[in-house]
Design an enzyme around this catalytic site. Structure first.
Site, PDB file in Angstrom:
ATOM      1  N   GLU A  61     -33.091 -66.568  30.121  1.00  0.00           N
ATOM      2  CA  GLU A  61     -33.360 -67.024  28.757  1.00  0.00           C
ATOM      3  C   GLU A  61     -32.771 -68.426  28.652  1.00  0.00           C
ATOM      4  O   GLU A  61     -31.647 -68.623  28.225  1.00  0.00           O
ATOM      5  CB  GLU A  61     -32.731 -66.077  27.726  1.00  0.00           C
ATOM      6  CG  GLU A  61     -33.201 -66.392  26.316  1.00  0.00           C
ATOM      7  CD  GLU A  61     -32.610 -65.452  25.275  1.00  0.00           C
ATOM      8  OE1 GLU A  61     -33.073 -65.499  24.127  1.00  0.00           O
ATOM      9  OE2 GLU A  61     -31.684 -64.693  25.602  1.00  0.00           O
ATOM     10  N   ALA A  64     -27.863 -69.614  19.965  1.00  0.00           N
ATOM     11  CA  ALA A  64     -26.515 -69.493  20.518  1.00  0.00           C
ATOM     12  C   ALA A  64     -26.397 -70.031  21.940  1.00  0.00           C
ATOM     13  O   ALA A  64     -25.423 -69.746  22.628  1.00  0.00           O
ATOM     14  CB  ALA A  64     -26.074 -68.032  20.487  1.00  0.00           C
ATOM     15  N   ASN A 107     -37.400 -64.890  15.786  1.00  0.00           N
ATOM     16  CA  ASN A 107     -36.097 -65.515  15.973  1.00  0.00           C
ATOM     17  C   ASN A 107     -36.206 -66.710  16.913  1.00  0.00           C
ATOM     18  O   ASN A 107     -36.876 -66.656  17.945  1.00  0.00           O
ATOM     19  CB  ASN A 107     -35.089 -64.505  16.528  1.00  0.00           C
ATOM     20  CG  ASN A 107     -34.905 -63.319  15.599  1.00  0.00           C
ATOM     21  OD1 ASN A 107     -35.208 -62.196  15.945  1.00  0.00           O
ATOM     22  ND2 ASN A 107     -34.416 -63.567  14.398  1.00  0.00           N
ATOM     23  N   ALA A 108     -35.530 -67.799  16.556  1.00  0.00           N
ATOM     24  CA  ALA A 108     -35.499 -69.032  17.350  1.00  0.00           C
ATOM     25  C   ALA A 108     -36.890 -69.640  17.510  1.00  0.00           C
ATOM     26  O   ALA A 108     -37.263 -70.134  18.574  1.00  0.00           O
ATOM     27  CB  ALA A 108     -34.855 -68.792  18.714  1.00  0.00           C
ATOM     28  N   ASP A 162     -32.597 -54.249  14.580  1.00  0.00           N
ATOM     29  CA  ASP A 162     -31.204 -53.901  14.286  1.00  0.00           C
ATOM     30  C   ASP A 162     -30.845 -54.058  12.814  1.00  0.00           C
ATOM     31  O   ASP A 162     -29.685 -53.865  12.422  1.00  0.00           O
ATOM     32  CB  ASP A 162     -30.249 -54.744  15.138  1.00  0.00           C
ATOM     33  CG  ASP A 162     -30.320 -56.234  14.840  1.00  0.00           C
ATOM     34  OD1 ASP A 162     -31.265 -56.664  14.139  1.00  0.00           O
ATOM     35  OD2 ASP A 162     -29.440 -56.984  15.308  1.00  0.00           O
ATOM     36  N   HIS A 222     -31.642 -59.099  12.683  1.00  0.00           N
ATOM     37  CA  HIS A 222     -32.492 -60.156  13.218  1.00  0.00           C
ATOM     38  C   HIS A 222     -33.774 -60.369  12.416  1.00  0.00           C
ATOM     39  O   HIS A 222     -34.225 -61.516  12.252  1.00  0.00           O
ATOM     40  CB  HIS A 222     -32.866 -59.849  14.669  1.00  0.00           C
ATOM     41  CG  HIS A 222     -31.841 -60.246  15.676  1.00  0.00           C
ATOM     42  ND1 HIS A 222     -30.651 -59.573  15.825  1.00  0.00           N
ATOM     43  CD2 HIS A 222     -31.827 -61.247  16.589  1.00  0.00           C
ATOM     44  CE1 HIS A 222     -29.945 -60.149  16.790  1.00  0.00           C
ATOM     45  NE2 HIS A 222     -30.639 -61.160  17.270  1.00  0.00           N
ATOM     46  N   ASP A 245     -31.386 -57.194  22.885  1.00  0.00           N
ATOM     47  CA  ASP A 245     -30.756 -58.521  22.910  1.00  0.00           C
ATOM     48  C   ASP A 245     -29.240 -58.365  22.776  1.00  0.00           C
ATOM     49  O   ASP A 245     -28.554 -59.219  22.211  1.00  0.00           O
ATOM     50  CB  ASP A 245     -31.312 -59.406  21.791  1.00  0.00           C
ATOM     51  CG  ASP A 245     -30.990 -60.886  21.986  1.00  0.00           C
ATOM     52  OD1 ASP A 245     -30.675 -61.287  23.119  1.00  0.00           O
ATOM     53  OD2 ASP A 245     -31.035 -61.648  20.987  1.00  0.00           O
ATOM     54  N   GLY A 284     -27.196 -62.816  19.686  1.00  0.00           N
ATOM     55  CA  GLY A 284     -27.424 -61.498  20.258  1.00  0.00           C
ATOM     56  C   GLY A 284     -27.109 -60.418  19.242  1.00  0.00           C
ATOM     57  O   GLY A 284     -26.954 -60.680  18.044  1.00  0.00           O
TER      58      GLY A 284
END
EC number: 3.5.1.25
Length: 378
Positions: free
Chosen positions: A122, A133, A212-213, A241, A244, A267, A303
Site C-alpha cells: 500500500e 497515514a 477512504n483516501a 467498522d 471509516h 485494514d 487503519g
C-alpha cells in the site's frame, strides 16, 4: 483422518442447510442435510461459515507487518486467525526502498510456510494529497526498476500493489504489475473519473478501501468512487467498522457492486485485539482512543482495530445482509479477487476445510484451518 461436523447450520453459496459435513485430509468431502450418517462432533445447531479472507491487513495483537519482524507477523496472523481469518494478506505501508525490501523478504518466508497468503504494497506510489497515514517523505513516482526489486524480494509472493492512477508512469506500472501476476489496486488517489477509468483499462481490478483516501462523490465531478463502483471489472474493498464509512454509504456501494464485487477488509493495525494507546504503523505513530486509530498529531484515520468476525456480524446485523451474502463478502469475493477461489472462500465440497463456527449471536465459537482446529468449538 476423517472428521464429521454434525447438527450444524451450514452456510454455503446456495443457502443455509441444516445438516452435516465431512472433512478428510484437510478438505471438505461431503455436505449433507439432516442427521449425519455416523458419529461426529455435534455443534448444537451453530452456524458453519467459510474461513474469512482478509486481503488488506497491517497488524494486530500489538504487532505490525510493516516491521518485517517474523515473530510479530506470526503474532498478527494468529490473532486474526482466532477471530476467524484463515487467509490473510500482509499489507505494508509507504517506506524507504530498503525498508520495504527487508520487510518483503522476511514476510516471503512466512508465505513459503503458509502463514501468509501474500504481500500487499500500500504505497509508495500514492498521492501526496491523499496519503492519509502514510509518511509523505517516502512517497515517490512509480519506478520500474524499484518495483522489479520488490518483486524479486517477494519471491513470487507479492499479491497486490495499491497505486494512484494519476501519477506519472502509473499506467505502465499497473500493466507491469498485472503482467507479473500482481493485482493492481487503485487507491490513495486524487485521480479524476477519467484518470481512474484509464487505470482500470490498464489493469486495475481492486479499489483500495473505497471512499477512504480519495475524493468524495460529486454530481459534476464523480471522481474515482463512481468510476470504481460502476465498473464490473473492479472488486470494491470496504472497511465496515462504523468509523471509516457511514452505513448509508456502505449500503450504497453494496447496492451497486453486489456481493460478487464487494470485499470487506479490516485494514487493521497493531491495536487490533489490544487496548487504547500509542502504536506504530510503519514509520508513523498512531493514537488509539476508544478503539479508533488516528495519526498522531492529526485527524487522519490510521487503519482500524477491526477483526473480520466483527465485520461479518455488522454486515448481517447493521447492513441487513443475509448470512450467505455476508459469507460471500468476507470470504468468497476476496478469495476470488486474490485468485484463490478454486480452493477456498466457501463451504463447498473439494475446498479446504477453512471454517468458522458461529453462535446464534454470530460470535466465534471455533475456527478450523486446513482441517485442523485453531480453536475448538466451545
Amino acid at each position: 483422518m476423517s472428521i464429521t461436523l454434525a447438527d450444524a447450520r451450514i452456510v454455503t453459496p446456495e443457502g443455509v442447510h441444516e445438516g452435516w459435513l465431512t472433512i478428510e485430509d484437510g478438505r471438505i468431502t461431503h455436505i449433507g442435510q439432516g442427521s449425519a450418517p455416523g458419529p461426529g462432533l455435534g455443534l448444537g445447531g451453530r452456524y458453519v461459515v467459510p474461513g474469512f479472507v482478509d486481503m488488506h491487513t497491517h497488524g494486530g495483537a500489538g504487532g505490525s507487518f510493516p516491521t518485517g519482524d517474523p515473530d510479530e507477523a506470526s503474532r498478527v496472523a494468529d490473532l486474526h486467525a482466532r477471530h476467524g481469518t484463515t487467509t490473510i494478506v500482509a499489507s505494508l505501508v509507504t517506506a524507504s526502498q530498503n525498508a520495504l525490501s527487508r520487510a518483503t523478504s522476511a514476510l516471503a518466508d512466512l508465505c513459503d510456510d503458509g502463514v501468509l497468503a501474500g504481500i500487499h504494497f500500500e504505497g509508495p506510489y500514492i498521492s501526496k494529497a491523499r496519503c492519509g497515514a502514510h509518511n509523505p517523505a517516502f512517497l515517490r513516482e512509480p519506478s520500474s526498476q524499484e518495483f522489479a526489486e520488490l518483486l524479486k524480494a517477494g519471491r513470487g509472493h507479492v499479491r497486490m500493489l495499491t497505486i494512484a492512477a494519476e501519477l506519472p508512469g502509473a499506467l505502465d506500472t499497473i500493466r507491469e504489475a498485472v503482467a507479473n501476476g500482481v493485482i493492481a489496486a487503485l487507491g490513495h488517489s486524487d485521480a479524476s473519473y477519467e484518470q481512474t477509468i484509464q487505470g482500470i483499462d490498464a489493469g486495475g481490478s481492486v479499489a483500495t478501501h473505497l471512499y477512504n483516501a480519495m475524493p468524495s462523490l460529486h454530481h459534476r465531478e464523480p471522481g474515482p468512487v463512481a468510476a470504481l463502483l460502476e465498473d464490473e471489472r473492479v472488486t470494491i474493498e470496504l472497511v465496515n467498522d462504523g468509523v471509516h464509512v457511514h452505513p448509508a454509504m456502505l449500503r450504497l456501494a453494496y447496492d451497486v457492486a453486489g456481493p460478487g464485487r464487494t470485499a470487506l477488509i479490516t485494514d487493521a493495525m497493531a491495536a487490533a485485539g489490544m487496548g487504547d494507546g500509542v502504536y506504530g504503523l510503519g514509520p508513523m505513530k498512531v493514537n488509539v482512543v476508544d478503539g479508533v486509530a488516528r495519526l498522531a498529531g492529526g485527524d487522519s484515520i490510521a487503519g482500524s482495530t477491526l477483526t473480520m468476525d466483527v465485520a461479518f456480524r455488522r454486515a448481517v446485523q447493521q447492513l441487513g445482509l443475509s448470512l450467505t451474502e455476508a459469507a460471500e463478502v468476507t470470504s468468497l469475493t476476496p478469495a476470488r479477487a486474490l485468485g484463490l477461489a478454486d480452493r477456498l472462500g466457501s463451504v463447498s465440497v473439494g475446498k479446504q476445510a477453512d471454517l468458522v463456527v458461529l453462535t446464534d449471536g454470530l460470535e466465534v465459537s471455533g475456527v478450523m484451518r486446513h482441517g485442523n482446529w485453531i480453536t475448538e468449538p466451545r
